[in-house]
Design a protein around this motif. Structure first.
Motif, PDB file in Angstrom:
ATOM      1  N   GLY A 169       0.907  -1.270  -0.003  1.00 53.30           N
ATOM      2  CA  GLY A 169       0.038   0.052  -0.024  1.00 53.30           C
ATOM      3  C   GLY A 169       0.893   1.336  -0.100  1.00 53.30           C
ATOM      4  O   GLY A 169       0.611   2.270  -0.796  1.00 53.30           O
ATOM      5  N   TRP A 170       2.034   1.278   0.880  1.00 54.20           N
ATOM      6  CA  TRP A 170       2.935   2.407   0.886  1.00 54.20           C
ATOM      7  C   TRP A 170       3.690   2.713  -0.325  1.00 54.20           C
ATOM      8  O   TRP A 170       3.848   3.664  -0.825  1.00 54.20           O
ATOM      9  N   ALA A 195       0.946   4.266  -2.710  1.00 54.47           N
ATOM     10  CA  ALA A 195       0.800   5.237  -2.334  1.00 54.47           C
ATOM     11  C   ALA A 195       2.122   6.293  -2.816  1.00 54.47           C
ATOM     12  O   ALA A 195       1.744   7.401  -3.173  1.00 54.47           O
ATOM     13  N   VAL A 232      -2.734  12.252  -1.920  1.00 54.46           N
ATOM     14  CA  VAL A 232      -2.753  10.914  -1.889  1.00 54.46           C
ATOM     15  C   VAL A 232      -2.954  10.602  -0.445  1.00 54.46           C
ATOM     16  O   VAL A 232      -2.148  10.931   0.457  1.00 54.46           O
ATOM     17  N   HIS A 278      -3.182   7.287   2.816  1.00 54.26           N
ATOM     18  CA  HIS A 278      -3.059   5.972   3.152  1.00 54.26           C
ATOM     19  C   HIS A 278      -2.868   5.561   4.406  1.00 54.26           C
ATOM     20  O   HIS A 278      -1.989   6.444   4.834  1.00 54.26           O
ATOM     21  N   SER A 314      -8.065   8.302   6.645  1.00 53.93           N
ATOM     22  CA  SER A 314      -8.144   7.202   5.612  1.00 53.93           C
ATOM     23  C   SER A 314      -8.084   6.118   6.255  1.00 53.93           C
ATOM     24  O   SER A 314      -7.486   5.936   7.229  1.00 53.93           O
ATOM     25  N   VAL A 373      -5.670   3.259  -0.521  1.00 49.36           N
ATOM     26  CA  VAL A 373      -4.915   4.222  -1.142  1.00 49.36           C
ATOM     27  C   VAL A 373      -5.779   4.788  -1.922  1.00 49.36           C
ATOM     28  O   VAL A 373      -6.568   4.299  -2.907  1.00 49.36           O
TER      29      VAL A 373
END
Length: 292
Positions: A240-241, A244, A259, A261, A278, A283
């Motif tokens: 996910g990172w 992102a 953006v 996340h 979030s 994301v």
């Protein structure tokens, strides 16, 4: 008794005084205007100098948005292949040395037919010129060669890169290890919220479908949900990172404005990551809308 008209000498002195006063005023205006113009130029230069930075620990390194986008692609391919962050560090450091992380279409001292991010050569079996000029293909070809090296993960970057590249200047790869490691750590998702980009306002509206297509070209299927200005991806954890921060690195290209996340959000207008609401496994990428 009527006063005498001033003599010629007096008239000359008066004209000289008036001229001096006018010149002094003109100098003040011009000088003040010059200072103002310089200050405005300096402010403008600060505003328009787009850059992306990776901060890991106490070290910060900068790339242009174009370079950062290519570094994000290199790291994203490593993530998609399940390779360690070390592989991305080696690849980014190599590309900085070979091409300054730019997809150049001309040769250098490596050879007149060397091309692309890694200055690969068709005459050395890397593929056709058209293939090598595709950053996605060139990156894949680099990793194909890298993973064939036994124990590459523990080798010094100089040694691993040289086995792949067979460069005339193998020692130069080590010069770029720190920035390679910092950008790889951020862009593989191992250092959350470590990538930031300072950008001017978008030139036009963005297209979340284009962002989705570009992301999936690098990472593979992500199953995004798209509306008019937003792309929502269900991807969590390190991946996910990675996604992102890939989006932040490509914010200039795709007119991305924010953006978010895992409780943090990057904003184009203010830069940096700030707390938000979030969800951890989502994301969200927002692009500029159509100006009314």
């Amino acid at each position: 008794m009527p006063s005498r008209p001033p003599s010629a000498a007096v008239r000359r002195r008066r004209r000289q005084v008036r001229t001096g006063v006018m010149l002094a005023a003109l100098v003040t205006v011009v000088t003040g205007g010059s200072v103002l113009a310089v200050n405005q130029l300096e402010d403008s230069e600060v505003l328009v100098r787009e850059r992306c930075s990776a901060t890991v620990g106490t070290d910060t390194f900068e790339l242009s948005p174009t370079q950062a986008g290519n570094a994000a692609l290199i790291s994203g391919v490593a993530v998609a292949r399940g390779l360690p962050a070390r592989a991305a560090s080696i690849a980014i450091a190599t590309a900085i040395q070979e091409s300054r992380l730019e997809n150049i279409d001309y040769g250098d001292d490596a050879g007149p037919d060397s091309r692309g991010l890694f200055q690969q050569r068709p005459s050395q079996g890397w593929g056709t010129e058209e293939q090598i000029m595709s950053p996605l293909y060139a990156t894949g070809a680099f990793y194909d060669a890298l993973v064939r090296i036994p124990g590459y993960e523990t080798l010094p970057i100089t040694e691993a890169a040289q086995i792949v590249q067979r460069s005339a200047h193998p020692e130069a790869y080590a010069d770029h290890e720190p920035e390679g490691r910092a950008f790889a750590s951020a862009l593989t998702g191992n250092s959350p919220a470590a990538l930031d980009c300072t950008l001017h306002e978008p030139d036009g509206a963005g297209d979340p479908l284009a962002v989705s297509a570009a992301a999936e070209e690098v990472f593979g299927p992500l199953g995004g949900v798209v509306d008019a200005t937003t792309l929502t991806l269900d991807v969590s954890g390190t991946s996910g990172w990675a996604v992102a921060q890939w989006a932040v690195a490509n914010a200039s290209t795709f007119s991305i404005t924010s953006v978010s996340h895992s409780g943090l959000q990057w904003g184009r207008a203010e830069g940096g990551w700030t707390a938000t609401t979030s969800e951890p496994g989502i994301v969200t990428v927002t692009v500029a809308g159509v100006t009314p």
